[in-house]
Design an enzyme around this catalytic site. Structure first.
Site, short mmCIF file in Angstrom:
data_model
loop_
_atom_site.label_atom_id
_atom_site.label_comp_id
_atom_site.label_asym_id
_atom_site.label_seq_id
_atom_site.Cartn_x
_atom_site.Cartn_y
_atom_site.Cartn_z
N SER A 92 -47.85 157.91 17.50
CA SER A 92 -47.60 156.45 17.55
C SER A 92 -47.29 155.65 19.27
O SER A 92 -48.06 156.54 20.59
CB SER A 92 -46.86 155.98 16.90
OG SER A 92 -47.25 154.01 17.23
N ASP A 144 -55.55 151.66 9.49
CA ASP A 144 -54.15 151.77 9.81
C ASP A 144 -53.79 150.54 10.47
O ASP A 144 -54.07 149.39 11.29
CB ASP A 144 -54.45 152.22 10.88
CG ASP A 144 -52.83 152.68 11.48
OD1 ASP A 144 -52.07 151.91 11.10
OD2 ASP A 144 -52.47 153.91 12.57
N HIS A 154 -51.12 154.53 8.77
CA HIS A 154 -50.50 155.16 10.48
C HIS A 154 -49.70 156.44 10.77
O HIS A 154 -49.24 156.44 11.92
CB HIS A 154 -49.16 153.84 10.86
CG HIS A 154 -49.09 153.81 12.54
ND1 HIS A 154 -50.63 153.16 13.44
CD2 HIS A 154 -47.77 153.75 13.14
CE1 HIS A 154 -50.29 153.28 14.50
NE2 HIS A 154 -47.97 153.72 14.47
#
Length: 268
Positions: free
Chosen positions: A94, A217, A245
């Site tokens: 991320s 996602d 995610h």
């Protein structure tokens, strides 16, 4: 304060090259427990916590240094200076995908490859063809809700971020991880994360890159991965069939296999 204490650095393995794992918002290095062990026989493996997260030294959290992702990228380079051997492969989840990318731009000679897990260079749609997944009003509302009720915000958002509808224990784990964070630090980090825009930086990273995107996602839609694939000069996009995610937790085998295939070609 040492770098080891500041970032709770843990080192394993003794390979000629180094693989460093960097976690996402609200998480800590334990989130890599399903993937990192698969690489200790081949690499020197570094796990660490971003300052303000996990078991890092919270007293080291400087709002000026960490008002942009560049402060975290500088931390990563300092960790590598002290603990890495040989060329480095950075694996970021991320927001740490962008932290790792910024590090490759600052010191390209240090890096052999980078792996971006569920990355996004910008979370906000710009109205000019870029789809980051959120309108600015959505992000503002998210941050306002977080300010008003951090625990409630964590309890509602973390399960949505994790996805993994058939693995409720993972959703509970991420919720607990969010709630363990210092609220004031987490609020600042969230603002820095969700308002960041590193699209202009992306083409400057010439390090070979694997982009691991999930098929569904909420935080980093496929369009975010497509943008990175188009913009990174030496990238490969691999889509994992996964809801959520956090494929390093909910689909670790598929994630590791994609990394192995990429590294076999990159290191050849």
């Amino acid at each position: 304060m040492t770098v080891q204490v500041r970032n709770n650095v843990r080192v394993s393995g003794n390979g000629g090259a180094t693989m460093v794992f960097s976690h996402g918002f609200g998480c800590d290095q334990a989130m890599w427990r399903f993937m990192a062990p698969a690489f200790v026989d081949r690499f020197r493996v570094i796990n660490y916590d971003l300052v303000g997260s996990g078991r890092s030294d919270l007293s080291a959290y400087d709002r000026t240094r960490y008002d942009t992702l560049h402060g975290y990228a500088d931390d990563l380079l300092e960790i590598l200076d002290e603990f890495a051997t040989g060329p480095v492969i950075t694996v970021g989840h991320s927001v740490s995908s962008m932290i790792g990318m910024l590090a490759t731009i600052k010191a390209p000679e240090r890096f052999l490859a980078q792996v971006m897990v569920a990355p996004s260079a910008c979370y906000i749609n710009d109205g000019a063809g870029y789809v980051g997944g959120f309108d600015r009003a959505d992000i503002d509302e998210l941050l306002e809700t977080m300010e008003a009720n951090f625990i409630g915000w964590s309890g509602s958002l973390a399960p949505a971020i994790m996805g993994a509808p058939t693995q409720p224990a993972l959703r509970d784990e991420l919720t607990e991880s969010f709630c363990r964070n210092d609220p004031d630090i987490a609020k600042h980090f969230a603002r820095v994360t969700f308002l960041s825009d590193h699209r202009a930086d992306v083409p400057q990273s010439t390090t070979p890159t694997l982009i691991l995107q999930c098929s569904e996602d909420l935080i980093a839609p496929r369009s975010a991965g497509d943008f990175l694939h188009r913009s990174l000069p030496r990238s490969r996009l691999h889509v994992i069939d996964n809801i959520g995610h956090c494929p390093h937790l909910s689909a670790p085998t598929a994630s590791s296999r994609a990394m192995d295939a990429f590294l076999a070609e990159t290191l050849d």
